[in-house]
Scaffold this motif. Sequence first.
Motif: not given
Lengths: 194, 432
Positions: B332-338, B364-374
Amino acid sequence: MGSSSSRLDRVPGAKDLMEETGFSETNILCLYDRFEVLDREERGYLRLEDFEAIQQLAVNPIGDRIIGAFVFPGRETLDFPSFVRVLAHFRPTDTTWSRSGSQPEPANSRTRKLRFAFSLYDQDGDGKISRAELTEMLQAMLGMQVTDEQLQSIVGRAIQEADLDRDGAISFDEFKKSVEKVDIDHKMSTRFLR
Amino acid sequence: MELFFNPFDNLLCILLGISFTVWFTLLLVFIIVPAIFGVSFGIRRLYMKTLLKVFEWATLRIERGAKEKNHHLYKPYSNGKVYLDSAPEFEMSDIFYFARRGVESIMDDEVTKRFSAEELESWNLLTRSNYNFHYISLRLTVLWGLGLLIRYGFLLPLRVTLAFTGVGLLVFLTSVIGLLPNGRMKNFLSEKVHLMCYRICVRALTAIITYHDSENKPKNGGLCVANHTSPIDVIILASDGCYAMVGQIHGGLMGVIQKSMVKACPHIWFERSEVKDRHLVAKRLSDHVEDKSKLPILIFPEGTCINNTSVMMFKKGSFEIGATVYPVAIKYDPRFGDAFWNSSKFGMVNYLLRMMSSWAIVCSVWYLPPMSREEGEDAVQFANRVKAAIARQGGLVDLLWDGGLKRAKVKDTFKEEQQKLYSKMLHNQSLN
């Protein structure tokens, strides 16, 4: 705010704490809420782990020193009154108190604030900041960012400037002298408890 | 007497009628229709830019005011810079800065979080976030008053109307869709309905969201894992994709919403008694995940309650079921609203009202690449790996819990940053 007097009842010994430390009713309530939040396992007292769990404190270069000096000189648990008493050091200075008066020196006087800062440096509590202690402190604040020689040079210069009686260590009075121009009230008071 | 009142009454009614119609038409055209189709007029972004300009002006006024009175300003959004008074060389008093910050973080974590967000040092005309009250000039006060009027008089009612519309439509339409037989048509419609209602809710909060890396969006049969900072997270994510929600059935309005949502598509709701049974929970989750026709599950592994004072361990339960994990970082960008919710201070309704009376919520939302248990990795290690990836992307602090000792070890990189900043100050003069 009319209901806060009943809320104050949940806080044990609130009135005495208010008198002793000079915190207002709202402050005490805020601190009590905060104490309860930190005391996640609801033990009624705080321990080392509860402080170590605070994010912002963990990334502070002198975080563990603060926890040590703040909380646990000689004890393992911190109850609410002790919590408040230590935090009282960081209240903005009262302009009404004067040294010659009959009241005991409050926790947030300039001298007491300086004592707190001094104790952060003086880890072994012998009343003097030795060269080794100063080096350790700078090491914590700078980490890998400086070389050993640079570190030694900074330490050397600092001791030279502050150590007036040339005994190789900085006493509390020498420390006070070296920061006499600094606005302690501004730098060592929290910004949101008034 | 009657004669006197009648025409006046009529006029009043007519005026009211007209204004209502105008109001609703505007609402429909500019907000609801775009929400249905997922397009945007760009009004919110324009709004955001205008607001930023106003904030900058307000800050300059405060700074000027403070200088005139020769006081120190407390700068809320300083990026951790160490303010050393005199020439940059080590002084015994340098420790005060770190000591004060340390004690402040003991007193209140989230305020110091706000204090160290690395954004514009500006006042956003919300008195909640202003610590420099005494430096406000007349012009600023007028502006603030105007802001208050706009926020509470215009924006708040607008947003509340939208919120009710969104939620009402959601309940109504999902119940209707629930009457259809299971099949592709039902899934298709349910998707559209969910998206539409969430988009209306997004507009109800005036949330301006930037989605990054949408190619990594979670797919069916997967698990979407995100960090949890506020109850709004759900709305933010669900307005960009369809998820199956997981949670406990509540009573009241929440319960009604939950029950109707599950008619349209399979969400996973638990009774209060079932929540304790970890095996049951795990079984239902893995059953859902195995059915590839079902939507990806949205989970906040830190737990359902928002706790701003520490990063909780990601509950390993969700990481044991062996599905592909799609991490998502929300910032979240705190400039506009907490957006932070201090659950010990404010209840949910209070919080929502605060949100709706701020200027906007920018995140901002970042979709990160998928991960699986190794191979050879257990659930806890996997959970920590995912948590680290999310923390890194969102710039959040990641505390590692050393399970046995119950102590938190901090990643040295964050401490290093503080040390770097400090040393930069000292390095300005030659050291040898």
